[in-house]
Design a protein around this motif. Sequence first.
Motif, PDB file in Angstrom:
ATOM      1  N   UNK A 248       0.776  -1.217  -0.021  1.00 20.13           N
ATOM      2  CA  UNK A 248       0.199   0.042   0.058  1.00 20.13           C
ATOM      3  C   UNK A 248       0.872   1.250  -0.112  1.00 20.13           C
ATOM      4  N   UNK A 249       1.788   1.479   0.786  1.00 23.35           N
ATOM      5  CA  UNK A 249       2.676   2.474   1.085  1.00 23.35           C
ATOM      6  C   UNK A 249       3.781   2.527  -0.401  1.00 23.35           C
ATOM      7  N   UNK A 250       3.849   1.444  -0.753  1.00 23.70           N
ATOM      8  CA  UNK A 250       4.819   1.590  -2.086  1.00 23.70           C
ATOM      9  C   UNK A 250       4.230   2.043  -3.260  1.00 23.70           C
ATOM     10  N   UNK A 251       2.852   1.576  -3.284  1.00 26.11           N
ATOM     11  CA  UNK A 251       1.933   2.013  -4.368  1.00 26.11           C
ATOM     12  C   UNK A 251       1.972   3.719  -4.413  1.00 26.11           C
ATOM     13  N   UNK A 252       1.883   4.417  -3.330  1.00 24.35           N
ATOM     14  CA  UNK A 252       1.725   5.757  -3.060  1.00 24.35           C
ATOM     15  C   UNK A 252       3.069   6.537  -3.147  1.00 24.35           C
ATOM     16  N   UNK A 253       4.309   5.624  -2.650  1.00 22.10           N
ATOM     17  CA  UNK A 253       5.513   6.359  -3.105  1.00 22.10           C
ATOM     18  C   UNK A 253       5.882   6.445  -4.544  1.00 22.10           C
ATOM     19  N   UNK A 254       5.437   5.259  -5.352  1.00 22.18           N
ATOM     20  CA  UNK A 254       5.527   5.465  -6.753  1.00 22.18           C
ATOM     21  C   UNK A 254       4.714   6.474  -7.300  1.00 22.18           C
ATOM     22  N   UNK A 255       3.512   6.701  -6.990  1.00 27.23           N
ATOM     23  CA  UNK A 255       2.729   7.873  -7.683  1.00 27.23           C
ATOM     24  C   UNK A 255       3.323   9.090  -7.145  1.00 27.23           C
ATOM     25  N   UNK A 256       4.044   9.394  -6.079  1.00 28.59           N
ATOM     26  CA  UNK A 256       4.597  10.658  -5.714  1.00 28.59           C
ATOM     27  C   UNK A 256       5.789  10.759  -6.668  1.00 28.59           C
ATOM     28  N   UNK A 257       6.705   9.599  -6.986  1.00 29.19           N
ATOM     29  CA  UNK A 257       7.882   9.797  -7.758  1.00 29.19           C
ATOM     30  C   UNK A 257       7.410  10.083  -9.071  1.00 29.19           C
ATOM     31  N   UNK A 258       6.188   9.731  -9.590  1.00 26.38           N
ATOM     32  CA  UNK A 258       5.848  10.008 -10.920  1.00 26.38           C
ATOM     33  C   UNK A 258       5.887  11.382 -11.203  1.00 26.38           C
ATOM     34  N   UNK A 259       5.208  12.060 -10.090  1.00 28.76           N
ATOM     35  CA  UNK A 259       5.100  13.528 -10.312  1.00 28.76           C
ATOM     36  C   UNK A 259       6.673  14.130  -9.929  1.00 28.76           C
ATOM     37  N   UNK A 260       7.067  13.846  -8.788  1.00 27.05           N
ATOM     38  CA  UNK A 260       8.261  14.605  -8.870  1.00 27.05           C
ATOM     39  C   UNK A 260       9.618  14.249  -9.786  1.00 27.05           C
ATOM     40  N   UNK A 261       9.664  12.852 -10.252  1.00 34.05           N
ATOM     41  CA  UNK A 261      10.819  12.986 -11.034  1.00 34.05           C
ATOM     42  C   UNK A 261      10.419  13.403 -12.517  1.00 34.05           C
ATOM     43  N   UNK A 262       9.116  13.623 -12.675  1.00 33.24           N
ATOM     44  CA  UNK A 262       8.716  14.545 -14.089  1.00 33.24           C
ATOM     45  C   UNK A 262       9.275  15.821 -14.006  1.00 33.24           C
ATOM     46  N   UNK A 263       9.427  16.514 -13.000  1.00 36.29           N
ATOM     47  CA  UNK A 263      10.130  17.809 -12.991  1.00 36.29           C
ATOM     48  C   UNK A 263      11.225  17.801 -13.858  1.00 36.29           C
ATOM     49  N   UNK A 264      12.139  16.785 -13.590  1.00 33.98           N
ATOM     50  CA  UNK A 264      13.434  16.744 -14.182  1.00 33.98           C
ATOM     51  C   UNK A 264      13.288  16.720 -15.955  1.00 33.98           C
ATOM     52  N   UNK A 265      12.174  16.106 -16.219  1.00 34.26           N
ATOM     53  CA  UNK A 265      12.043  15.899 -17.750  1.00 34.26           C
ATOM     54  C   UNK A 265      11.971  17.120 -18.518  1.00 34.26           C
ATOM     55  N   UNK A 266      11.462  18.258 -17.506  1.00 38.88           N
ATOM     56  CA  UNK A 266      11.081  19.645 -18.465  1.00 38.88           C
ATOM     57  C   UNK A 266      11.821  20.577 -17.593  1.00 38.88           C
ATOM     58  N   UNK A 267      12.617  21.474 -18.198  1.00 42.51           N
ATOM     59  CA  UNK A 267      13.669  22.345 -17.791  1.00 42.51           C
ATOM     60  C   UNK A 267      13.129  23.371 -16.941  1.00 42.51           C
ATOM     61  N   UNK A 268      11.790  24.089 -17.426  1.00 42.51           N
ATOM     62  CA  UNK A 268      11.128  24.879 -16.591  1.00 42.51           C
ATOM     63  C   UNK A 268      10.831  24.458 -14.894  1.00 42.51           C
ATOM     64  N   UNK A 269      10.746  23.359 -14.907  1.00 43.33           N
ATOM     65  CA  UNK A 269      10.339  22.789 -13.600  1.00 43.33           C
ATOM     66  C   UNK A 269      11.406  21.699 -12.872  1.00 43.33           C
ATOM     67  N   UNK A 270      12.470  21.810 -13.411  1.00 42.01           N
ATOM     68  CA  UNK A 270      13.667  21.060 -13.113  1.00 42.01           C
ATOM     69  C   UNK A 270      14.232  21.484 -11.752  1.00 42.01           C
ATOM     70  N   UNK A 271      13.982  22.609 -11.406  1.00 44.40           N
ATOM     71  CA  UNK A 271      14.394  22.964  -9.959  1.00 44.40           C
ATOM     72  C   UNK A 271      13.606  23.056  -8.849  1.00 44.40           C
ATOM     73  N   UNK A 272      12.657  22.377  -9.278  1.00 41.65           N
ATOM     74  CA  UNK A 272      11.490  22.237  -7.746  1.00 41.65           C
ATOM     75  C   UNK A 272      11.742  21.289  -6.809  1.00 41.65           C
TER      76      UNK A 272
END
Length: 359
Positions: A248-272
């Motif tokens: 259960x916890x792993x599911x939601x950690x992965x969900x969080x990482x899907x958003x946070x790691x996406x920041x690095x894919x796009x330059x304007x959000x890479x510093x968040x």
Amino acid sequence: MQAKKLIVNILKALLFAGIGATILYLLYRGQNVEYQLFCQEEGIAEENCSLLQKIWKDFQSVNYLWIFIIIGCYTISNFSRAARWLMLIRPLGYQARFWNAFFTIMLGYFTNLGIPRIGEFIRAASMSRYEKIPTEKLVGTIVVGRTFDFIMLFTAMGLAFLLEFDTLWNYLVANFDLSAKFGGLLSSNLLGILIGVAVMSLVLFYVFKTKIQSLSIYQKGLDILKGFADGIQSIRKLERPWLFLFHTVNIWIMYFLMTYLAFFAFEPTSGLSPVAGLMIFIFGAFGFVVPAPGGMGAYQFFVTEGLAIYGINGNDAFSFANIIFFSLQIGSNVLLGLISLVALPLLNRGTKREEEVIN
């Protein structure tokens, strides 16, 4: 009869797709006005100021290595979801197979892109077909899983608000008249109306109790409720509760990482920061409440609003939301959904369960 049902389902899909497309168009139109003003301020010629062209260039600028990593996180989350589901099924006396659980979950997400909220029923019906488990019992286990998902969502919301309370409160005060909204809610008669409807329903049921209980739909409803109860009781019979909690916890950690790691894919959000990732993850989750395919339109709206808190201009935020939505939400679910459509019959071909279904 089948043709009529097909037409109804097609109309439903078109309706929900229309809702999502309308929200997305209205959001695009608002962002386009802002982009035109930006171009005027910067002295950019009108013919060189196209928001669609900007979005297309933003898609081309994405570091897709991060997108593939995010898709990996998404897949891992659904491995945990499948394993957790099997843990809820076993106490009911059934031994289902992992890949049937995984692919039926992905099939459910895929169908949600056509008709929102139907995916859980498709998931249960598909699993029932291949594993010969009563559908109502499977629905009960899904309800249990979703209950824990809601607990995790509210936990994540509480953590985000705790860490970013000042930032979020300043945003709400600046953009919403909170006193007017809550005052209107408190002065309404909605609660009284709901109580009145509930009392009237109970009175009508008591008066027509005998006739209602003789209806086949009433008996079917009781069977479904019993199945729900059996599914919910399964949580008390888990062999390894700690493993259920881990998934259960792993599911939601992965969900969080899907958003946070996406920041690095796009330059304007890479510093968040990771805290910003948690907050945007929560904002994005609100978008899935709207009955549109995959939350289309609503997801972009909430993510764009959330990124505004952290100083990301509306056009870049809109591009980010679309990059994530169409690369991940649509791309992954469509790809894995199509694979599931092919894999499920192949995996179960020639098995005893499939032969029983065919016969």
